[in-house]
Design a protein around this motif. Structure first.
Motif, PDB file in Angstrom:
ATOM      1  N   ASN A  16       2.859  -4.990 -14.310  1.00  0.00           N
ATOM      2  CA  ASN A  16       1.549  -5.019 -14.961  1.00  0.00           C
ATOM      3  C   ASN A  16       0.482  -5.780 -14.187  1.00  0.00           C
ATOM      4  N   GLY A  17       0.828  -6.954 -13.707  1.00  0.00           N
ATOM      5  CA  GLY A  17      -0.171  -7.792 -13.083  1.00  0.00           C
ATOM      6  C   GLY A  17      -0.574  -7.377 -11.686  1.00  0.00           C
ATOM      7  N   LEU A  18       0.144  -6.421 -11.092  1.00  0.00           N
ATOM      8  CA  LEU A  18      -0.108  -6.045  -9.693  1.00  0.00           C
ATOM      9  C   LEU A  18      -0.587  -4.607  -9.538  1.00  0.00           C
ATOM     10  N   LEU A  19      -0.720  -3.887 -10.652  1.00  0.00           N
ATOM     11  CA  LEU A  19      -1.125  -2.490 -10.585  1.00  0.00           C
ATOM     12  C   LEU A  19      -2.623  -2.378 -10.302  1.00  0.00           C
ATOM     13  N   LEU A  20      -3.001  -1.405  -9.469  1.00  0.00           N
ATOM     14  CA  LEU A  20      -4.396  -1.293  -9.033  1.00  0.00           C
ATOM     15  C   LEU A  20      -5.146  -0.088  -9.595  1.00  0.00           C
ATOM     16  N   TRP A  21      -4.467   1.010  -9.855  1.00  0.00           N
ATOM     17  CA  TRP A  21      -5.212   2.264  -9.994  1.00  0.00           C
ATOM     18  C   TRP A  21      -5.983   2.405 -11.291  1.00  0.00           C
ATOM     19  N   GLN A  22      -5.827   1.455 -12.233  1.00  0.00           N
ATOM     20  CA  GLN A  22      -6.656   1.521 -13.438  1.00  0.00           C
ATOM     21  C   GLN A  22      -8.064   0.991 -13.201  1.00  0.00           C
ATOM     22  N   GLN A  23      -8.277   0.278 -12.080  1.00  0.00           N
ATOM     23  CA  GLN A  23      -9.570  -0.379 -11.893  1.00  0.00           C
ATOM     24  C   GLN A  23     -10.736   0.608 -11.732  1.00  0.00           C
ATOM     25  N   PRO A  24     -10.634   1.699 -10.952  1.00  0.00           N
ATOM     26  CA  PRO A  24     -11.788   2.607 -10.825  1.00  0.00           C
ATOM     27  C   PRO A  24     -11.914   3.626 -11.960  1.00  0.00           C
ATOM     28  N   HIS A  25     -11.016   3.607 -12.942  1.00  0.00           N
ATOM     29  CA  HIS A  25     -11.084   4.604 -14.021  1.00  0.00           C
ATOM     30  C   HIS A  25     -12.456   4.686 -14.698  1.00  0.00           C
ATOM     31  N   PRO A  26     -13.145   3.555 -14.945  1.00  0.00           N
ATOM     32  CA  PRO A  26     -14.443   3.694 -15.615  1.00  0.00           C
ATOM     33  C   PRO A  26     -15.406   4.623 -14.884  1.00  0.00           C
ATOM     34  N   MET A  27     -15.342   4.652 -13.551  1.00  0.00           N
ATOM     35  CA  MET A  27     -16.239   5.529 -12.800  1.00  0.00           C
ATOM     36  C   MET A  27     -15.900   7.003 -13.048  1.00  0.00           C
ATOM     37  N   TYR A  28     -14.623   7.310 -13.058  1.00  0.00           N
ATOM     38  CA  TYR A  28     -14.196   8.688 -13.304  1.00  0.00           C
ATOM     39  C   TYR A  28     -14.608   9.125 -14.710  1.00  0.00           C
ATOM     40  N   LEU A  29     -14.380   8.257 -15.672  1.00  0.00           N
ATOM     41  CA  LEU A  29     -14.692   8.583 -17.057  1.00  0.00           C
ATOM     42  C   LEU A  29     -16.197   8.663 -17.280  1.00  0.00           C
ATOM     43  N   ALA A  30     -16.947   7.784 -16.622  1.00  0.00           N
ATOM     44  CA  ALA A  30     -18.407   7.831 -16.743  1.00  0.00           C
ATOM     45  C   ALA A  30     -18.954   9.141 -16.193  1.00  0.00           C
ATOM     46  N   GLU A  31     -18.370   9.640 -15.128  1.00  0.00           N
ATOM     47  CA  GLU A  31     -18.800  10.920 -14.578  1.00  0.00           C
ATOM     48  C   GLU A  31     -18.533  12.059 -15.556  1.00  0.00           C
ATOM     49  N   LEU A  32     -17.408  12.000 -16.257  1.00  0.00           N
ATOM     50  CA  LEU A  32     -17.135  12.995 -17.299  1.00  0.00           C
ATOM     51  C   LEU A  32     -18.193  12.924 -18.398  1.00  0.00           C
ATOM     52  N   ALA A  33     -18.545  11.703 -18.783  1.00  0.00           N
ATOM     53  CA  ALA A  33     -19.553  11.536 -19.831  1.00  0.00           C
ATOM     54  C   ALA A  33     -20.911  12.046 -19.374  1.00  0.00           C
ATOM     55  N   TYR A  34     -21.276  11.761 -18.138  1.00  0.00           N
ATOM     56  CA  TYR A  34     -22.580  12.185 -17.620  1.00  0.00           C
ATOM     57  C   TYR A  34     -22.641  13.690 -17.438  1.00  0.00           C
ATOM     58  N   GLN A  35     -21.534  14.288 -17.068  1.00  0.00           N
ATOM     59  CA  GLN A  35     -21.499  15.737 -16.911  1.00  0.00           C
ATOM     60  C   GLN A  35     -21.769  16.433 -18.248  1.00  0.00           C
ATOM     61  N   SER A  36     -21.249  15.836 -19.321  1.00  0.00           N
ATOM     62  CA  SER A  36     -21.468  16.411 -20.641  1.00  0.00           C
ATOM     63  C   SER A  36     -22.886  16.161 -21.138  1.00  0.00           C
ATOM     64  N   LYS A  37     -23.421  14.979 -20.827  1.00  0.00           N
ATOM     65  CA  LYS A  37     -24.756  14.616 -21.298  1.00  0.00           C
ATOM     66  C   LYS A  37     -25.480  13.853 -20.185  1.00  0.00           C
ATOM     67  N   PRO A  38     -26.119  14.596 -19.252  1.00  0.00           N
ATOM     68  CA  PRO A  38     -26.756  13.955 -18.092  1.00  0.00           C
ATOM     69  C   PRO A  38     -28.119  13.367 -18.447  1.00  0.00           C
ATOM     70  N   THR A  39     -28.098  12.258 -19.164  1.00  0.00           N
ATOM     71  CA  THR A  39     -29.327  11.626 -19.625  1.00  0.00           C
ATOM     72  C   THR A  39     -29.358  10.154 -19.227  1.00  0.00           C
ATOM     73  N   ARG A  40     -30.538   9.585 -19.330  1.00  0.00           N
ATOM     74  CA  ARG A  40     -30.674   8.157 -19.060  1.00  0.00           C
ATOM     75  C   ARG A  40     -29.903   7.337 -20.082  1.00  0.00           C
ATOM     76  N   GLU A  41     -29.803   7.877 -21.297  1.00  0.00           N
ATOM     77  CA  GLU A  41     -29.028   7.188 -22.330  1.00  0.00           C
ATOM     78  C   GLU A  41     -27.583   7.003 -21.890  1.00  0.00           C
ATOM     79  N   THR A  42     -26.981   8.052 -21.304  1.00  0.00           N
ATOM     80  CA  THR A  42     -25.614   7.946 -20.806  1.00  0.00           C
ATOM     81  C   THR A  42     -25.535   6.929 -19.675  1.00  0.00           C
TER      82      THR A  42
END
Length: 659
Positions: A385-411
């Motif tokens: 648990n304490g040494l795993l790395l690949w969860q760190q950039p997940h917010p960027m991937y998920l944010a891109e999914l959100a922006y693709q659905s709603k490409p607004t300044r609000e997003t």
């Protein structure tokens, strides 16, 4: 006990139940385990061999619990499976209604079960002449969480009845007809079971044993018809508060509306015109998986644990590295409201503890946990648990999914704080290698497949490619907001070490030679290398030609029998991305190896005592299907992941492309 329906709406358990009192160690004693990290000691959340009880306690607490068990009682005793004959159970996917029909001593029993869309409630309608005679009644029982141990890697937490004195239950007085309440208290955790029934079919609630009993059935209750009726109809609503449960007819009405709305909105894939013999089973899996993710994964504020709401495996905690596999499909299947109910809220909730974690370790920004819960935000101190790395950039991937659905300044504004804190950490964590002039990741570190030596693992191929992608997304995010891009983000992104290569193929991490392809420990699960040109969108860190050759090599050495979990979805996505739809559809239809049970749950496979079901299997499967049908950013043709051989006729609507 014969269950009418598993009551699996889960509450969080207070942090002193797993071991009860710990006499020799204090929680405050645990400070992590120091490991030398580029010239300085950094404390990581891994088990402390000098504090074994506290380490295990922190892994297990706080955790979710099963709130109760509802079943049938026949002639005063729990109805046993051996007493049931001619059982038949049907689930109506369109309405979410489960109908169970069976016989007890030759008498027909019909049970209809519905879950509520809006509350933690379930309703039952039970019909039988055995109800009228008084022989058949409802039984409610309340377990205690099992004592967590290290005997099993994954425990199935359905509760135990061996500690009746550790918790209390009682009937709460209620003057209003048509309702009753049971109060359950377990140290820090307490809640009510609020029962409601029609006035035209009155029921009576009684306790089987007096309060204070130390018998195994000390917390068992009986709900029975109050007059001569052949029907028991009631709602059981679980809540922190005493309140009145809605009548079954009201729950039924909104249940029908909710399910119809779910099936009518969002995307769908229709394979029924296909002549390929694999199409029928693939269609079954598509439909049933959509049902299961709605029941187990359409949550608010967090993703489910990997076993969904069926049981409390993995100590009842969810995994931050799995949030993409749990929830990305909501966006590509056009059900963005379910995606937005989770993100970015889960990151916002965990942000204070993640900022504190990074600061305590000597880095900037927010270091996201691995196996966790929302009360403390702690990363449970497991060996990985304490040494795993690949969860760190997940917010960027998920944010891109959100922006693709709603490409607004609000997003953009909604995600900005989380992405900035993530990028600050990623830029801070990378260290400048004085020899190469490049920025490296690790050691110590663990990658996707958790099978490399952490003290030696530097520049994991997938992780360093994902790091570059994540920092690039963060930089573009700031530009879209017309805000300054922090110089450190750019410096690190453009000077990251490239994913390591050996003989023209990508290697799992830096320092390997070509013999690593003969290392069974590494080749038993090389999925991280195919993720570089699959789940990961295009990035300058990845050479498409090298990634293509590597994917072919991985398929040569990664046999069908060794692929498990979400390996099939990522193989299918990778195969589609590299222009091999025949191989993509093979991975989704390798039915002899990738098993879905008769209820439509994906089976994880492999060793390890993993509790079923495995929800990332169903959710990842749906993500792969959408990927293959609707494509991804930059794909040109329709249904690029399905072979154009005439046997597949794929009609789809409401799907969005993946990043």
């Amino acid at each position: 006990m014969v269950r009418l329906g598993t009551v699996c709406w889960l509450a969080l358990l207070g942090s002193s139940l797993a071991f009860g009192r710990i006499d020799r160690e204090e929680i405050s004693d645990y400070l992590g385990v120091p490991m030398m990290t580029h010239g300085r000691n950094v404390s990581y959340d891994i088990p402390d061999p000098d504090l074994p009880e506290i380490s295990q306690w922190l892994i297990g607490n706080p955790n979710r619990i099963n709130l109760g068990r509802i079943g049938l009682k026949y002639k005063g005793d729990t109805l046993a499976a051996s007493q049931i004959t001619e059982p038949r159970q049907e689930l109506d996917l369109w309405t979410g209604v489960i109908k169970s029909i069976f016989k007890v001593d030759g008498s027909l029993v019909k049970v209809t079960t519905r879950g509520d869309f809006e509350t933690d409630a379930v309703t039952f309608d039970i019909e039988s002449k055995l109800v009228r005679s008084g022989d058949l009644k409802v039984e409610l029982d309340f377990p205690y969480p099992p004592i967590h141990t290290t005997k099993y890697k994954y425990e199935v937490f359905t509760g135990v009845y061996d500690f009746p004195s550790n918790h209390t239950t009682s009937i709460v007085p209620e003057r209003l007809p048509g309702s009753a309440h049971i109060y359950h208290e377990m140290q820090e955790t307490s809640y009510f079971v609020n029962l409601g029934w029609p006035l035209t079919s009155p029921l009576k609630l009684s306790r089987d044993e007096p309060e204070g009993s130390d018998k195994l059935n000390a917390h068992r209750y009986t709900l029975a018809s109050a007059w001569s009726s052949s029907t028991i109809s009631f709602t059981a609503r679980f809540s922190p508060e005493k309140e009145h449960a809605d009548l079954p007819l009201l729950v039924k009405a909104r249940n029908l509306i909710g399910w119809e709305k779910y099936w009518s909105e969002g995307g769908f894939v229709d394979l029924t015109s296909s002549s390929n013999p694999n199409a029928t089973e693939l269609q079954r899996r598509i439909v049933q998986s959509q049902y299961h993710v709605q029941v187990n994964s359409a949550s608010k504020g967090q993703t489910p644990q990997e076993s969904g709401l069926m049981n409390n495996g993995w100590y009842g905690k969810f995994h931050m590295e799995m949030v993409v596999w749990h929830a990305a499909h909501w966006a590509t299947w056009g059900r963005q409201k379910h995606f937005d109910a989770i993100f970015p809220e889960v990151y916002e909730t965990l942000l204070p503890s993640s900022l504190a974690r990074a600061k305590a370790m000597g880095w900037e920004g927010a270091r996201w946990p691995k196996m966790t819960e929302l009360i403390t935000g702690r990363s449970s101190p497991g060996g990985i648990n304490g040494l795993l790395l690949w969860q760190q950039p997940h917010p960027m991937y998920l944010a891109e999914l959100a922006y693709q659905s709603k490409p607004t300044r609000e997003t953009l504004k909604r995600w900005d704080r989380v992405l900035s804190a993530t990028a600050d950490y990623m830029a801070s964590y990378a260290w400048e290698n004085g020899t190469t002039g490049k920025y490296d990741l690790g050691p110590p570190s663990y990658g996707v497949t958790e099978n490399t030596p952490p003290a030696e693992t530097r520049n994991l191929a997938y992780e360093i490619a994902y790091w570059r992608y994540g920092l690039d997304v963060a930089r573009e995010w700031k530009k879209k907001l017309h805000e300054r891009v922090p110089e450190k983000w750019t410096t690190v992104a453009e000077n990251l070490a490239l994913p390591p290569q050996v003989d023209g193929l990508y290697a799992v991490y830096d320092g390997l030679n070509s013999s690593w392809w003969e290392d069974p420990k590494l080749t038993s699960d090389p999925r991280s290398l195919i993720m570089m040109q699959g789940i990961l969108p295009n990035t300058p860190a990845v050479d498409p030609e090298v990634a293509l050759r590597t994917a072919d090599k991985v398929w040569d050495i990664w046999g069908d029998a060794r692929i498990r979990g979400w390996g099939r979805p990522v193989l299918a996505i990778n195969s589609a991305r590299i222009g091999n739809p025949e191989r993509a559809i093979y991975h989704l239809t390798a039915y002899d190896y990738w098993i879905f049970d008769d209820a439509g749950f994906a089976v994880r496979g492999g060793a390890g005592g993993t509790p079923p079901p495995f929800m990332p299997g169903n959710a990842g499967f749906l993500y792969a299907v959408a990927y293959m049908a609707a494509g991804w950013r930059g794909s040109q043709s329709d249904t690029p992941g399905f072979p154009n051989d005439g046997s597949w006729v794929v009609r789809h609507e409401g799907l969005l492309k993946a990043p």
